[in-house]
Write a protein that holds these residues in place. Structure first.
Motif, mmCIF file in Angstrom:
data_model
loop_
_atom_site.group_PDB
_atom_site.id
_atom_site.type_symbol
_atom_site.label_atom_id
_atom_site.label_comp_id
_atom_site.label_asym_id
_atom_site.label_seq_id
_atom_site.Cartn_x
_atom_site.Cartn_y
_atom_site.Cartn_z
ATOM 1 N N VAL A 134 59.096 -18.538 -66.595
ATOM 2 C CA VAL A 134 59.614 -17.854 -67.781
ATOM 3 C C VAL A 134 60.424 -16.631 -67.385
ATOM 4 N N THR A 135 59.932 -15.880 -66.397
ATOM 5 C CA THR A 135 60.668 -14.712 -65.926
ATOM 6 C C THR A 135 62.058 -15.110 -65.447
ATOM 7 N N ALA A 136 62.124 -16.129 -64.594
ATOM 8 C CA ALA A 136 63.411 -16.591 -64.076
ATOM 9 C C ALA A 136 64.279 -17.166 -65.191
ATOM 10 N N TYR A 141 68.841 -16.611 -68.991
ATOM 11 C CA TYR A 141 69.330 -16.596 -70.365
ATOM 12 C C TYR A 141 70.127 -15.323 -70.643
ATOM 13 N N VAL A 142 69.635 -14.189 -70.129
ATOM 14 C CA VAL A 142 70.325 -12.913 -70.312
ATOM 15 C C VAL A 142 71.672 -12.926 -69.596
ATOM 16 N N PHE A 143 71.714 -13.576 -68.430
ATOM 17 C CA PHE A 143 72.958 -13.659 -67.655
ATOM 18 C C PHE A 143 73.931 -14.703 -68.220
ATOM 19 N N ALA A 144 73.458 -15.565 -69.112
ATOM 20 C CA ALA A 144 74.274 -16.675 -69.601
ATOM 21 C C ALA A 144 75.626 -16.237 -70.176
ATOM 22 N N PRO A 145 75.698 -15.199 -71.021
ATOM 23 C CA PRO A 145 77.023 -14.807 -71.536
ATOM 24 C C PRO A 145 77.994 -14.401 -70.426
ATOM 25 N N ILE A 146 77.471 -13.728 -69.393
ATOM 26 C CA ILE A 146 78.321 -13.323 -68.271
ATOM 27 C C ILE A 146 78.813 -14.542 -67.512
ATOM 28 N N PHE A 170 71.751 -20.774 -50.883
ATOM 29 C CA PHE A 170 70.435 -21.056 -51.463
ATOM 30 C C PHE A 170 69.823 -22.375 -51.000
ATOM 31 N N CYS A 171 70.664 -23.352 -50.617
ATOM 32 C CA CYS A 171 70.161 -24.715 -50.444
ATOM 33 C C CYS A 171 70.392 -25.313 -49.060
ATOM 34 N N PHE A 172 71.638 -25.409 -48.631
ATOM 35 C CA PHE A 172 71.961 -26.210 -47.449
ATOM 36 C C PHE A 172 71.348 -25.654 -46.165
ATOM 37 N N ILE A 173 71.501 -24.358 -45.936
ATOM 38 C CA ILE A 173 71.000 -23.773 -44.686
ATOM 39 C C ILE A 173 69.488 -23.875 -44.615
ATOM 40 N N LYS A 174 68.801 -23.470 -45.682
ATOM 41 C CA LYS A 174 67.330 -23.488 -45.646
ATOM 42 C C LYS A 174 66.768 -24.904 -45.526
ATOM 43 N N SER A 175 67.570 -25.915 -45.905
ATOM 44 C CA SER A 175 67.088 -27.288 -45.858
ATOM 45 C C SER A 175 66.996 -27.841 -44.440
ATOM 46 N N VAL A 176 67.693 -27.222 -43.502
ATOM 47 C CA VAL A 176 67.709 -27.743 -42.137
ATOM 48 C C VAL A 176 67.115 -26.776 -41.110
ATOM 49 N N VAL A 177 66.999 -25.518 -41.459
ATOM 50 C CA VAL A 177 66.460 -24.524 -40.515
ATOM 51 C C VAL A 177 64.945 -24.437 -40.683
ATOM 52 N N PHE A 186 62.327 -20.193 -52.160
ATOM 53 C CA PHE A 186 62.025 -21.620 -52.331
ATOM 54 C C PHE A 186 62.526 -22.180 -53.665
ATOM 55 N N GLY A 187 63.422 -21.462 -54.337
ATOM 56 C CA GLY A 187 63.930 -21.904 -55.630
ATOM 57 C C GLY A 187 63.109 -21.422 -56.802
ATOM 58 N N TYR A 188 62.041 -20.685 -56.532
ATOM 59 C CA TYR A 188 61.169 -20.206 -57.595
ATOM 60 C C TYR A 188 61.579 -18.811 -58.058
ATOM 61 N N ASP A 189 62.855 -18.634 -58.374
ATOM 62 C CA ASP A 189 63.329 -17.347 -58.871
ATOM 63 C C ASP A 189 64.639 -17.544 -59.621
ATOM 64 N N TYR A 190 65.117 -16.469 -60.241
ATOM 65 C CA TYR A 190 66.297 -16.587 -61.096
ATOM 66 C C TYR A 190 67.574 -16.855 -60.312
ATOM 67 N N GLY A 191 67.608 -16.508 -59.019
ATOM 68 C CA GLY A 191 68.806 -16.769 -58.228
ATOM 69 C C GLY A 191 69.141 -18.246 -58.190
ATOM 70 N N TRP A 192 68.156 -19.086 -57.957
ATOM 71 C CA TRP A 192 68.377 -20.527 -57.929
ATOM 72 C C TRP A 192 68.684 -21.054 -59.328
#
Length: 377
Positions: A134-136, A141-146, A170-177, A186-192
């Motif tokens: 919900v936090t993410a 949702y707040v960033f959506a207009p931007i 966010f994805c490609f590098i961490k998937s192989v390193v 791990f994708g559990y935040d608003y950045g992802w």
């Protein structure tokens, strides 16, 4: 079916069905975790543990799909401040009233050593991550207009390379390193979530037809999910024999793992090509789908999330760990019971909110909110 079908005022039943499927997948993830039926590094595994881990590979895509659907629709919508306030009020409805209800029936657990922090989790559920999702989600949702403004202004090439850059980060590098990065959550935040939002906005704006047709979309989904499950099992056995890869053993089930992303896109694309026939079933789907957010808020309440599987064992018996069929039967019944309970509670919540909305419609506060929506949208 064209990927660019017009979205009518009536909710698309195929996407609403996908929203329901995604929440059922999320419930399955949480069931497996709290039933303790997944593989544990260094511990011999049985058939149920292996099967549950493969199943985890399919269900982990549900979280991304749920966010992707939001981005797909919000990217062409007017983001009303009142909607954000309503979401926050919905969160408070669960964080506070569920706790009060549990106190009344005598199942609330009092922890004197962390009572201050728990109080903060109730009073500030967004900032304290009472529900991380919900936090993410609300930050997204707040960033959506931007983001919507950026999507409108950027050229197709600019938006494409922006998304590519975010995916590399966010994805490609961490998937192989095989080493954990400090900045990777791990994708559990608003950045992802912001990254998924932009991908969905790009797909919608430019009518991107993912994977050409329903059959290929299904193949991408199945292949990606099998790769997640197989990698998890292979790394488990490698660790059991040789040791090592303790961190990387969990990477295949991260939300921002590359196959989790492709599996999510495959599932979304499959339902995008699917066309549900209008009728009573489509109407039921449209009724239930908006209530699925409440399913999450109910079963992941901090007083409930670690206990609902235990409560269900009193009704359905212990979780079977020797038979895959019996395990599946227990899982299906548990997930459907929690889903139905969550839909029912959120239906009650919706009726209460609708009633309050009607009663207060002409008050100064609600007139101010409507004016705020008009001024900012």
């Amino acid at each position: 079916m064209s990927g660019g079908d017009k979205i009518s005022k009536k909710r698309n039943a195929n996407f609403e069905l996908l929203r329901i499927v995604a929440m059922l997948m999320i419930l399955t993830l949480h069931y497996n975790s709290h039933a303790d039926v997944l593989l544990h590094l260094g511990v011999p595994a049985g058939r149920v543990q292996l099967f549950a881990t493969i199943l985890e590979g399919f269900c982990i895509t549900g979280l991304n799909v749920y966010v992707f659907l939001s981005g797909y629709f919000l990217s062409k919508s007017r983001i009303k401040p009142s909607k954000i306030i309503q979401l926050i009020c919905q969160v408070y409805f669960y964080t506070i009233l569920i706790s009060v209800a549990m106190m009344i029936v005598g199942v609330y657990v009092v922890h004197t050593d962390d009572s201050v922090f728990k109080t903060v989790q109730y009073l500030f559920p967004i900032s304290s991550e009472h529900y991380w999702f919900v936090t993410a989600y609300i930050i997204m949702y707040v960033f959506a207009p931007i983001m919507n403004a950026a999507v409108d202004v950027l050229t197709k090439k600019q938006l494409k390379y922006t998304i590519l850059g975010l995916l590399i980060w966010f994805c490609f590098i961490k998937s192989v390193v095989p080493v954990m990065f400090v900045t990777d959550h791990f994708g559990y935040d608003y950045g992802w979530f912001l990254c998924l939002y932009l991908i969905a906005a790009y797909v919608r704006k430019y009518d991107v037809v993912l994977f050409y047709n329903a059959k290929r979309s299904a193949l991408v989904f199945v292949f990606s999910c099998l790769m997640i499950g197989i990698m998890s099992v292979v790394i488990y056995y490698y660790n059991l024999r040789f040791g090592g890869l303790n961190y990387y053993a969990e990477v295949p089930i991260h939300l921002n793992f590359v196959f989790t992303l492709t599996g999510s896109l495959g599932l979304f694309s499959l339902f995008r090509f699917y066309k549900m026939r209008e009728g009573w079933f489509a109407d039921v789907v449209r009724f239930i789908a908006p209530l699925t957010f409440g399913v999450y808020l109910l079963h992941m309440h901090i007083e409930i999330k670690d206990r609902w599987v235990i409560w269900l064992t009193h009704l359905l018996g212990e979780v079977p760990t020797e038979s895959i069929i019996l395990y599946l039967w227990h899982l299906i019944r548990s997930v459907l019971i929690v889903f139905a309970a969550g839909v029912f509670v959120d239906w009650i919540r919706k009726m209460i909110f609708d009633y309050v909305g009607r009663v207060l419609h002409d008050t100064w506060l609600f007139r101010k909110l409507r004016k705020w929506d008009d001024d900012l949208c």
